[in-house]
Design a protein around this motif. Structure first.
Motif, short mmCIF file in Angstrom:
data_model
loop_
_atom_site.label_atom_id
_atom_site.label_comp_id
_atom_site.label_asym_id
_atom_site.label_seq_id
_atom_site.Cartn_x
_atom_site.Cartn_y
_atom_site.Cartn_z
N ASP A 176 0.87 -1.17 0.06
CA ASP A 176 0.05 -0.02 0.02
C ASP A 176 1.01 1.29 -0.18
O ASP A 176 0.49 2.33 -0.79
CB ASP A 176 -0.93 0.09 1.16
CG ASP A 176 -2.00 -1.10 0.94
OD1 ASP A 176 -2.28 -1.62 -0.42
OD2 ASP A 176 -2.51 -1.25 2.03
N ALA A 177 1.98 1.09 0.86
CA ALA A 177 2.87 2.47 0.65
C ALA A 177 3.48 2.61 -0.49
O ALA A 177 3.37 3.74 -1.08
CB ALA A 177 3.83 2.32 1.86
N LEU A 178 4.10 1.55 -1.21
CA LEU A 178 4.74 1.89 -2.52
C LEU A 178 3.33 2.50 -3.52
O LEU A 178 3.59 3.24 -4.48
CB LEU A 178 5.13 0.61 -2.74
CG LEU A 178 5.98 0.64 -4.24
CD1 LEU A 178 6.93 1.70 -4.19
CD2 LEU A 178 6.75 -0.72 -4.43
N ALA A 179 2.36 1.67 -3.56
CA ALA A 179 1.20 2.01 -4.65
C ALA A 179 0.78 3.39 -4.20
O ALA A 179 0.76 4.07 -5.17
CB ALA A 179 0.24 0.78 -4.23
N ASP A 180 0.68 3.70 -3.04
CA ASP A 180 0.45 5.20 -2.57
C ASP A 180 1.18 6.30 -3.12
O ASP A 180 0.63 7.12 -3.61
CB ASP A 180 0.00 5.39 -1.20
CG ASP A 180 -1.25 4.56 -0.66
OD1 ASP A 180 -2.04 4.18 -1.31
OD2 ASP A 180 -1.07 4.49 0.59
N ALA A 181 2.53 6.03 -3.24
CA ALA A 181 3.68 6.90 -3.79
C ALA A 181 3.38 7.15 -5.28
O ALA A 181 3.50 8.17 -5.87
CB ALA A 181 4.89 6.31 -3.48
N LEU A 182 3.24 5.57 -5.65
CA LEU A 182 2.97 5.78 -7.43
C LEU A 182 1.93 6.57 -7.54
O LEU A 182 1.64 7.46 -8.78
CB LEU A 182 3.10 4.37 -7.79
CG LEU A 182 4.35 3.78 -7.94
CD1 LEU A 182 4.08 2.18 -8.35
CD2 LEU A 182 5.40 4.39 -8.72
N ALA A 183 0.62 6.33 -7.07
CA ALA A 183 -0.75 7.07 -7.32
C ALA A 183 -0.55 8.42 -6.80
O ALA A 183 -1.18 9.20 -7.81
CB ALA A 183 -1.70 6.37 -6.30
N ALA A 184 0.38 8.84 -5.67
CA ALA A 184 0.64 10.25 -5.63
C ALA A 184 1.10 11.26 -6.93
O ALA A 184 0.88 12.06 -7.24
CB ALA A 184 1.19 10.51 -4.37
N GLU A 185 2.01 10.21 -7.55
CA GLU A 185 2.73 10.92 -8.80
C GLU A 185 1.72 10.90 -9.93
O GLU A 185 1.88 11.97 -10.75
CB GLU A 185 3.89 10.08 -8.77
CG GLU A 185 5.19 10.22 -7.64
CD GLU A 185 6.37 10.42 -8.39
OE1 GLU A 185 6.83 9.79 -9.40
OE2 GLU A 185 7.31 10.95 -7.85
#
Length: 723
Positions: A176-185
């Motif tokens: 979730d943390a990595l996916a949230d970072a990509l989604a934020a970008e």
């Protein structure tokens, strides 16, 4: 803000119920562990042992719900073990009021200092003290106390074993943390289409970086797709900003801007696809239209030279994100090294074209012809609990100093716990531990959380105790039915924990009533007594903060100065790389960027804590703080634009950049000192250096970036002057 308004805002915050995604399977696993412990203890030892062991299993399950990157079994064992030790020591001294009071003061003081190690450690330590106040009333001898402590630890062991035996979405928090970072970008790329200078919140990237740190055991088991995408996501952000900004990229209107908008939209879709794949552990499904947009062959004829280079670099980085996001078994992928693919001839390439075939699909001759894969990078390490202990103690010792908010919290919570315990002994209610227990559970190092949780605790306890007592008085449940109702309330607490503190306290209050009701302790205490003692504990907590506060508002200038100094070091490190090119992956630039991000997040956290404090702004109003924060964000963005176009290793050096780097470092350090001393910072020396920079440098990007840096610092001075 006045006290009346502050109380109103914090009360509203405490009683707010949020809509969150629930995790019923995880909640059911925690309730199952609790049911196993209670059932086993009841069958073999009786209600008293069952009650104490249930607290161990209950608290261990709560520990596994905390936002921590450590393995959940480790958290359960640490919670159960620490609770067993604290309760056993409490058992030994419970018969002697003075000794127990001294232990309570020491234990609560240490639990207050534990917040220096982070919220997870602080919450577990505070819960241990609160539960100790309940469990010490159960046994009657030292031997019995040892047995109770052993059963408490056994509850933690059971919860840890269930996490191992019944895994629910392993690595879910890291995914979730990595996916949230990509989604934020991805969201950032879409916002840049309409606002070329849109801000970006670096918190998701920092969270993903924290999640990437693993223990040695985790490093051997971590899925391969969690290794590399974060590195490329970090490097995509400045490329997106430089491509969109009219000052250094495509013009604000015209065919180039239209093409840039297409590229940004495609980048957003591809990053979202990678985020979905990582979150669910499934193959990446790329949108064909987005891949086609990145493969358009006429990009080079539409965009200017610098914008075209940024587009090529964006395409290469997106390809690397897609490659590393694919679920796979091998861990030696070239993309894990953090180096993007070659950009030469990439105008017709895109993420779809860049995805390599799986290693197992290649023939022997083809595999032999491939170059050897580089060794994957060493993962960021997280110390084990044994190695972590001295680090935590060092952090706690570092907070024992004048002016420390953590130290003030430790003093407050220990004083309030002692006062609540003594008042509970004096007042004719019985079970006086409810007052200090409520105080310890609601007190936090900052004002807003302490007051909002106090209101939520009282409201939740009022409802939960009333409902549970009504059930007890009308249905008269026996031992086993009371145990079943306690497990049901625990399940509700686990399920609704993230929706709001007030909701969870309804379930906790009912849980304690049914649990103590197994041996008849819960029926003897009326709703009025429990509610009044909880109210007393909340009032003591709120009064302690008013008498001995640790206000964040007067320290805002210090946080702003720290952010300014860190941003200056980052900008100086970027400028220095133009004087001595080392390529985009320069480690000193990376470290300076991380420090600047940490300072920015610390500033915004402090500003959020200060928002509802009932104190005067002491020379930095909220409007001035907002303007200063916006100016420093623009300063960081200007430095990021320079970073996006760092020269490759071996490129011709730019000697004038060394002077600019030194001027940036000195000017921001002087400015930070001026901010702390409540003076308006001056940038005359830096302005002269940038003026000379304009005459020596021919690259329009570098000239424009230098002016943007000075303009942002001027805006900072203007915001502080308005204060």
């Amino acid at each position: 803000m006045s006290w009346l308004r502050a109380l109103k805002e914090t009360a509203r915050s405490g009683l707010t119920v949020e809509r969150r995604r629930l995790a019923p399977v995880v909640a059911a696993r925690g309730a199952l562990g609790l049911a196993l412990v209670i059932g086993f203890s009841l069958a073999l030892f009786g209600p008293a042992v069952a009650a104490s062991s249930a607290f161990g299993a209950f608290q261990a399950a709560i520990a596994t719900f905390q936002r921590s990157w450590r393995p959940r079994p480790t958290l359960a064992l640490a919670s159960g073990g620490s609770l067993a030790v604290s309760t056993f020591l409490g058992y030994l001294t419970a018969a002697h009021t003075v000794l127990f009071l001294a232990l309570l003061v020491l234990w609560t003081f240490l639990s207050g200092l534990a917040w220096a190690a982070g919220p997870t450690a602080g919450i577990i330590a505070s819960s241990n003290v609160a539960i100790m106040l309940v469990t010490v009333t159960l046994p009657t001898s030292v031997a019995t106390a040892a047995g109770h402590a052993a059963m408490i630890f056994a509850g933690g062991v059971v919860q840890a074993a269930l996490v191992v035996l019944l895994p629910v979405r392993p690595w879910g928090a890291q995914r979730d943390a990595l996916a949230d970072a990509l989604a934020a970008e991805a969201d950032y790329a879409r916002r840049l289409r309409h606002d070329p200078v849109a801000p970006f919140d670096p918190v998701p990237l920092m969270t993903a970086r924290s999640a990437a740190a693993v223990t040695p055991r985790q490093a051997r088991r971590r899925p391969a797709e969690l290794h590399g995408p974060r590195r490329f996501a970090e490097r995509i952000r400045p490329v997106l900003a430089s491509l969109a900004d009219p000052a250094v990229g495509a013009p604000a209107e015209g065919p180039q801007r239209d093409r840039v908008r297409e590229l940004l939209a495609a980048a957003g879709e591809i990053l979202d696809a990678a985020a979905r794949a990582i979150r669910h552990g499934e193959p990446v499904r790329l949108p064909p239209a987005a891949v086609a947009a990145l493969r358009t062959p006429d990009t080079g004829s539409i965009l200017s030279e610098r914008a075209h280079r940024a587009a090529l670099r964006l395409s290469a980085l997106l390809g690397d994100v897609v490659e590393t996001a694919e679920p796979r078994t091998e861990t030696g992928s070239r993309a894990e090294t953090g180096e993007p693919r070659e950009e030469a001839g990439a105008s017709g390439a895109g993420p779809g074209a860049a995805r390599p075939a799986a290693a197992g699909s290649r023939g022997p001759a083809e595999a032999a012809a491939l170059p050897a894969l580089p060794k994957p990078p060493t993962p960021r390490t997280r110390p084990t609990l044994v190695r972590l202990a001295p680090l935590v103690l060092a952090k706690m010792r570092a907070e024992v100093r004048p002016g420390s908010a953590i130290l003030r919290h430790a003093i407050r919570v220990s004083a309030v716990a002692a006062a609540g315990y003594l008042l509970g002994l004096v007042l004719p209610f019985g079970h006086g531990y409810w007052a200090p227990m409520a105080s310890v559970m609601v007190m936090r190092p900052d004002f807003s959380q302490t007051y909002s949780r106090s209101v939520a605790r009282f409201g939740g306890t009022l409802v939960g105790v009333a409902l549970a007592s009504a059930v007890v008085q009308t249905a008269h449940p026996g031992t086993y039915l009371s145990a079943a109702l306690a497990v049901l309330c625990a399940f509700g607490m686990y399920l609704l924990m993230k929706t709001g503190y007030a909701v969870s306290q309804v379930c906790v209050a009912a849980y304690v009533v049914f649990l103590l009701g197994m041996e008849g302790s819960g029926v003897s205490q009326t709703v009025r007594d429990r509610v009044l003692l909880t109210l007393l504990g909340g009032l003591l907590a709120m009064l302690s903060y008013a008498v001995y506060p640790a206000w964040e508002t007067p320290r805002l200038r210090g946080g702003l100065a720290d952010w300014l100094a860190a941003s200056g070091r980052y900008a100086a490190a970027v400028a220095a790389r133009y004087a001595a090119p080392e390529g985009p992956g320069s480690p000193d630039v990376r470290e300076a960027l991380l420090s600047a991000r940490a300072a920015r997040v610390a500033w915004h956290d402090a500003l959020g804590r200060a928002t509802h404090e009932p104190v005067r702004h002491r020379g930095l109003s909220h409007a001035a703080a907002e303007g200063a924060g916006h100016a420093l964000a623009e300063f960081g963005r200007a430095a990021m634009l320079l970073e996006a176009h760092l020269p490759e290793r071996g490129a011709p050096p730019l000697p004038a950049a060394a002077g600019l780097a030194e001027a940036l470092r000195e000017a921001t350090e002087r400015g930070a000192k001026a901010v702390r001393e409540r003076r308006e910072p001056s940038w005359d020396d830096l302005r002269e250096t940038v003026a000379a920079w304009d005459t020596e440098v021919t690259d329009p990007l570098l000239r424009k970036a230098g002016r943007l840096l000075v303009d942002a610092l001027d805006d900072l001075s203007a915001a502080l002057a308005d204060a």
